[in-house]
Design a protein around this motif. Structure first.
Motif, PDB file in Angstrom:
ATOM      1  N   GLU A  91       0.894  -1.190   0.100  1.00 44.22           N
ATOM      2  CA  GLU A  91      -0.012  -0.179  -0.260  1.00 44.22           C
ATOM      3  C   GLU A  91       0.957   1.342  -0.058  1.00 44.22           C
ATOM      4  N   TYR A 102       0.303   6.178   6.957  1.00 45.46           N
ATOM      5  CA  TYR A 102      -1.103   5.445   6.447  1.00 45.46           C
ATOM      6  C   TYR A 102      -1.726   4.471   7.360  1.00 45.46           C
ATOM      7  N   ASP A 210     -13.054   6.701   1.813  1.00 48.44           N
ATOM      8  CA  ASP A 210     -12.002   6.295   1.092  1.00 48.44           C
ATOM      9  C   ASP A 210     -10.826   5.621   1.888  1.00 48.44           C
ATOM     10  N   GLY A 212      -8.984   3.500   1.787  1.00 52.44           N
ATOM     11  CA  GLY A 212      -7.368   3.180   1.404  1.00 52.44           C
ATOM     12  C   GLY A 212      -6.513   4.104   1.050  1.00 52.44           C
ATOM     13  N   THR A 214      -6.750   6.848  -0.977  1.00 51.50           N
ATOM     14  CA  THR A 214      -6.118   6.639  -2.432  1.00 51.50           C
ATOM     15  C   THR A 214      -6.418   8.285  -3.130  1.00 51.50           C
TER      16      THR A 214
END
Length: 239
Positions: A91, A102, A210, A212, A214
């Protein structure tokens, strides 16, 4: 980097040295799972060696709890399990952990057991942190926390099913890039559904839509970003 079986063995041996009529505080630090992934047999079977290390550590934590139960130490014990970081598998082009802030590395599990005081099977959605570990354990043990301690006692929060009072967000920091490589330190402000990362190229994410991380929304919510940056400055000024 002792393996989990060695940690459990040392913890049980140390516990046996404490008379049963004396209170006991035990901290067992399990390094598994951690890169590089090298679980012992039979946990090394299969392609996912990281999960193998998780399974190995799980077995050994179970052996520790079984040993404490046989020693009569578990019935009234407070048990708290927490990680110090998560793990990334590509990731944001990160492998393992240490470079970024993150969610794969910053969001961690925390499991708390206190029979008769924490409702069994309850899951808290409150925004909590490792800074809450010490005041929570002290509170459950009936010990007043020292003045100025960070964090809060999570037991009342979990029992009520609510949020931590007066907590709008939490600081996430990563000093390793600066200390190890001379790069910029990273700071983030983590709210329930929103996150701002202060970096050479600042970032902001709507975690509800979101998870993730991104789509960088830094230019879309300037006022919210400004409040998060101010919150980071306030926390760092108090450190």
């Amino acid at each position: 980097e002792r393996r989990a079986d060695a940690v459990t063995g040392a913890a049980l041996a140390r516990t046996a040295e404490v008379p049963p009529d004396r209170p006991l505080f035990l901290w067992a630090h399990y390094f598994d799972p951690h890169a590089s992934y090298d679980p012992p047999a039979p946990f090394d079977r299969g392609p996912d060696r990281y999960r193998g290390e998780i399974a190995f550590a799980d077995r050994e934590i179970g052996r520790l709890l079984d040993g404490l139960e046989r020693a009569g130490r578990l019935e009234h014990a407070i048990v708290l399990v927490v990680a110090d970081h998560g793990e990334a598998f590509g990731e944001h082009d990160e492998q393992h952990h240490g470079l970024f802030v993150y969610e794969p590395t910053a969001r961690i599990p925390m499991i708390l057991v206190a029979r008769g005081r924490i409702p069994e099977g309850s899951v808290s959605e409150a925004l909590v942190s490792q800074i809450d570990v010490a005041p929570t354990l002290l509170g459950l043990a009936g010990i007043d926390p020292p003045p100025g301690i960070e964090g809060v006692d999570l037991a009342p929060v979990i029992a009520s099913g609510g949020d931590v009072p007066d907590r709008d967000g939490l600081l996430v920091e990563n000093l390793l890039p600066r200390l190890e490589f001379g790069w910029s330190a990273l700071y983030a402000w983590r709210e329930r559904d929103f996150k701002v990362i202060e970096a050479p190229r600042p970032e902001a994410y709507d975690l509800a839509a979101d998870p993730g991380e991104t789509a960088n929304r830094i230019a879309e919510v300037p006022e919210r970003v400004a409040r998060a940056s101010e919150a980071i400055r306030d926390v760092l000024a108090e450190a």
